[in-house]
Design a protein around this motif. Structure first.
Motif, mmCIF file in Angstrom:
data_model
loop_
_atom_site.group_PDB
_atom_site.id
_atom_site.type_symbol
_atom_site.label_atom_id
_atom_site.label_comp_id
_atom_site.label_asym_id
_atom_site.label_seq_id
_atom_site.Cartn_x
_atom_site.Cartn_y
_atom_site.Cartn_z
ATOM 1 N N SER A 25 -9.125 -7.207 7.410
ATOM 2 C CA SER A 25 -7.828 -6.538 7.356
ATOM 3 C C SER A 25 -7.714 -5.382 8.344
ATOM 4 O O SER A 25 -8.711 -4.864 8.861
ATOM 5 C CB SER A 25 -7.600 -5.997 5.941
ATOM 6 O OG SER A 25 -8.506 -4.940 5.667
ATOM 7 N N TYR B 78 -6.836 -2.483 7.375
ATOM 8 C CA TYR B 78 -7.485 -1.393 6.646
ATOM 9 C C TYR B 78 -8.979 -1.363 6.952
ATOM 10 O O TYR B 78 -9.551 -0.299 7.197
ATOM 11 C CB TYR B 78 -7.240 -1.566 5.154
ATOM 12 C CG TYR B 78 -7.985 -0.594 4.274
ATOM 13 C CD1 TYR B 78 -7.771 0.777 4.376
ATOM 14 C CD2 TYR B 78 -8.876 -1.047 3.306
ATOM 15 C CE1 TYR B 78 -8.452 1.668 3.552
ATOM 16 C CE2 TYR B 78 -9.548 -0.162 2.482
ATOM 17 C CZ TYR B 78 -9.335 1.194 2.607
ATOM 18 O OH TYR B 78 -10.009 2.068 1.797
ATOM 19 N N ASN C 29 -15.631 1.702 0.915
ATOM 20 C CA ASN C 29 -14.215 1.642 0.570
ATOM 21 C C ASN C 29 -13.491 0.439 1.149
ATOM 22 O O ASN C 29 -12.270 0.321 0.991
ATOM 23 C CB ASN C 29 -13.523 2.925 1.028
ATOM 24 C CG ASN C 29 -13.908 4.116 0.175
ATOM 25 O OD1 ASN C 29 -13.829 4.057 -1.037
ATOM 26 N ND2 ASN C 29 -14.348 5.198 0.809
ATOM 27 N N SER D 271 -13.600 -3.960 1.565
ATOM 28 C CA SER D 271 -14.110 -5.147 0.898
ATOM 29 C C SER D 271 -15.363 -5.647 1.610
ATOM 30 O O SER D 271 -15.357 -5.871 2.816
ATOM 31 C CB SER D 271 -13.023 -6.231 0.903
ATOM 32 O OG SER D 271 -13.438 -7.364 0.205
ATOM 33 N N SER E 12 -15.474 -3.285 -3.384
ATOM 34 C CA SER E 12 -14.804 -2.188 -2.698
ATOM 35 C C SER E 12 -14.582 -1.063 -3.680
ATOM 36 O O SER E 12 -14.318 -1.294 -4.858
ATOM 37 C CB SER E 12 -13.458 -2.642 -2.120
ATOM 38 O OG SER E 12 -12.771 -1.552 -1.538
ATOM 39 N N SER F 172 -12.164 1.171 -3.206
ATOM 40 C CA SER F 172 -10.757 1.586 -3.160
ATOM 41 C C SER F 172 -9.899 0.471 -2.580
ATOM 42 O O SER F 172 -10.406 -0.496 -2.006
ATOM 43 C CB SER F 172 -10.599 2.860 -2.322
ATOM 44 O OG SER F 172 -10.925 2.602 -0.972
ATOM 45 N N ASP F 173 -8.585 0.612 -2.749
ATOM 46 C CA ASP F 173 -7.611 -0.333 -2.205
ATOM 47 C C ASP F 173 -6.600 0.429 -1.363
ATOM 48 O O ASP F 173 -6.130 1.507 -1.757
ATOM 49 C CB ASP F 173 -6.861 -1.043 -3.329
ATOM 50 C CG ASP F 173 -7.764 -1.932 -4.164
ATOM 51 O OD1 ASP F 173 -8.430 -2.804 -3.585
ATOM 52 O OD2 ASP F 173 -7.811 -1.737 -5.393
ATOM 53 N N ASN G 215 -0.216 -2.370 -1.436
ATOM 54 C CA ASN G 215 -0.539 -2.707 -2.823
ATOM 55 C C ASN G 215 0.283 -1.792 -3.726
ATOM 56 O O ASN G 215 0.605 -0.660 -3.349
ATOM 57 C CB ASN G 215 -2.033 -2.534 -3.129
ATOM 58 C CG ASN G 215 -2.866 -3.707 -2.654
ATOM 59 O OD1 ASN G 215 -2.772 -4.805 -3.192
ATOM 60 N ND2 ASN G 215 -3.681 -3.479 -1.623
ATOM 61 N N ARG H 242 -4.691 5.281 0.294
ATOM 62 C CA ARG H 242 -5.472 4.389 -0.546
ATOM 63 C C ARG H 242 -5.633 4.973 -1.953
ATOM 64 O O ARG H 242 -5.437 6.172 -2.168
ATOM 65 C CB ARG H 242 -6.845 4.109 0.069
ATOM 66 C CG ARG H 242 -7.784 5.301 0.088
ATOM 67 C CD ARG H 242 -9.037 4.975 0.871
ATOM 68 N NE ARG H 242 -9.932 6.119 0.924
ATOM 69 C CZ ARG H 242 -10.912 6.263 1.812
ATOM 70 N NH1 ARG H 242 -11.122 5.338 2.722
ATOM 71 N NH2 ARG H 242 -11.675 7.331 1.790
ATOM 72 N N ARG I 58 -10.619 2.848 -6.906
ATOM 73 C CA ARG I 58 -10.710 1.970 -8.067
ATOM 74 C C ARG I 58 -11.403 2.696 -9.211
ATOM 75 O O ARG I 58 -12.349 3.481 -8.997
ATOM 76 C CB ARG I 58 -11.481 0.709 -7.718
ATOM 77 C CG ARG I 58 -10.724 -0.209 -6.781
ATOM 78 C CD ARG I 58 -11.470 -1.506 -6.559
ATOM 79 N NE ARG I 58 -10.681 -2.407 -5.714
ATOM 80 C CZ ARG I 58 -11.100 -3.600 -5.324
ATOM 81 N NH1 ARG I 58 -12.295 -4.052 -5.706
ATOM 82 N NH2 ARG I 58 -10.333 -4.361 -4.570
#
Length: 418
Positions: A265, A267, A299, A301, A327, A329-330, A350, A408, A411
């Motif tokens: 991504s 990100y 942070n 994936s 991960s 965080s998103d 997201n 972000r 999680r």
């Protein structure tokens, strides 16, 4: 900062930070967050067919990189068949015309064609060529290569030995972060055998990540788990991460530190480029990087991290339990613009809610934690959440943020830490 680092790199042999660009957004993220060079491919000839640039996009990418003082390398490193090599010369001429700095090849025929049809381009020999010794590196140098991208199966001691026994003006590049392949230097036939998608021509279906069972000859349809000693994901590789060992990479004599991930991504491109930029700059200064930059790679994936073959010749081993990504965080939004009063226009990635604790990630500075106090749609109506993919909304940020700054959300960890 990027242009300055590039100049220092050329003068003092500071390694360049080479980052992936799978599309225009990922390219812009890499440029924004500190890449010294980026690599991409066209719509044909590369090892990532699903992430190729059209000629129009590639021309634009070359202009953007030139304006930023960033090098641009184009991958033509797929295993080429007859129809491919006959179609390659016009594309090589196009790469030279638009101002790409180097072409990455694995095929000797492609190398020869590059010398003939695009003599102003540097030639970089792909990791697909499996360069594991100084004799092979020198042979490619004698054929006109300016750089070899070393096989991933080398230890740091072996890299240092290659550096000591090759011409100083032959650059050495190696992967330092990202996905690893169960096959030697990525040359794999499993995908082609099982799905008809040729990994060596950029169409890998990643069957090495699949969950496998045994079937006994006289019990068709009855599946047996492979779980007595190992898990069921018997071909699943760990991910490479060398961010805590950059001084050792410098000591080995590498000229370019390469991040894998053209299929990942925007990100990912931002976070990993940012983290390695700070860690590399600290290593060049002879300083230990701040812990926060080392932790940043958690942070995005990823699969469980390992150091590849760098410290042991038998490599990292496989991860048998599952093929899941992890991960901390998103990404929830990306900044499109921001005024001097810190009011930003963003696009959603997201869903998140008013009142959530978020982080603002920008180049050059540590992440900033803040609470989303007020959200508005483009008509000025207040929102409780951002439920729609890629919706445009406004929000006040804790600082003036540039375009491509990332928002972000951490999680929540379960009591067992997962």
């Amino acid at each position: 900062m990027t242009a300055l680092l590039t100049a220092i790199s050329m003068a003092d042999n500071v390694p360049e930070l080479l980052c992936p660009a799978g599309d225009m957004e990922r390219l812009e993220m890499a440029l924004c967050y500190g890449a010294d060079a980026v690599y991409l491919s066209g719509s044909r000839f590369g090892m990532r067919a699903a992430s190729g640039f059209s000629e129009e996009a590639l021309r634009r990418a070359a202009t953007m990189c030139r304006e930023k003082g960033v090098k641009l390398y184009a991958a033509c490193n797929a295993v080429l068949h007859g129809q491919d090599v006959r179609a390659l010369p016009p594309f090589l001429e196009f790469l030279q015309e638009v101002g790409v700095d180097a072409v990455i090849v694995a095929d000797l025929g492609a190398l020869a064609l590059a010398k003939k049809h695009a003599p102003r381009l540097q030639i970089h020999v792909s990791t697909q060529a499996g360069v594991t010794n100084d004799a092979c590196a020198r042979a490619f140098y004698d054929m006109g290569a300016a750089r070899v991208i070393l096989a991933r199966e080398l230890t740091l001691d072996e890299i240092a030995d290659i550096r000591a026994n090759t011409p100083p003006d032959l650059a050495l590049e190696a992967f330092v972060h990202g996905s690893m392949c169960v096959s030697f230097s990525g040359r794999c036939l499993i995908s082609n055998y099982l799905t008809g998608r040729d990994a060596n021509q950029g169409a890998c279906a990643q069957p090495c990540r699949w969950k496998y069972h045994l079937v006994e000859e006289k019990r068709p349809g009855e599946l047996f788990e492979i779980t007595e000693d190992n898990g069921t994901f018997i071909l699943n590789s760990r991910d490479l991460c060398m961010i805590e060992h950059i001084p050792a990479l410098l000591d080995a004599g590498l000229d370019s530190l390469k991040i894998e991930g053209r299929m990942k991504s925007a990100y990912y491109a931002a976070v990993v480029t940012n983290a390695y930029r700070h860690a590399l700059d600290a290593a060049v200064r002879g300083e230990a990087p701040e812990r926060l930059w080392l932790d940043e790679v958690q942070n995005v994936s990823h699969r469980p991290y390992e150091t590849g073959f760098y410290f042991k010749a038998d490599g990292p081993g496989q991860y048998y339990e599952n093929a899941m990504y992890f991960s901390d965080s998103d990404v929830v939004a990306v900044v499109e613009s921001c005024d001097a009063s810190q009011n930003a226009v963003l696009t959603q990635r997201n869903r998140f809610f008013k009142g959530d604790t978020l982080e603002l990630l920008m180049p050059d500075v540590p992440p900033v934690s803040f609470v989303a106090e007020a959200l508005y749609d483009t008509g000025g109506m207040e929102l409780d959440a951002t439920p729609h993919p890629m919706m445009v909304f406004t929000m006040r940020l804790p600082a003036v943020a540039p375009r491509f700054a990332v928002i972000r959300k951490r999680r929540q960890k379960a009591p067992d830490g997962t």
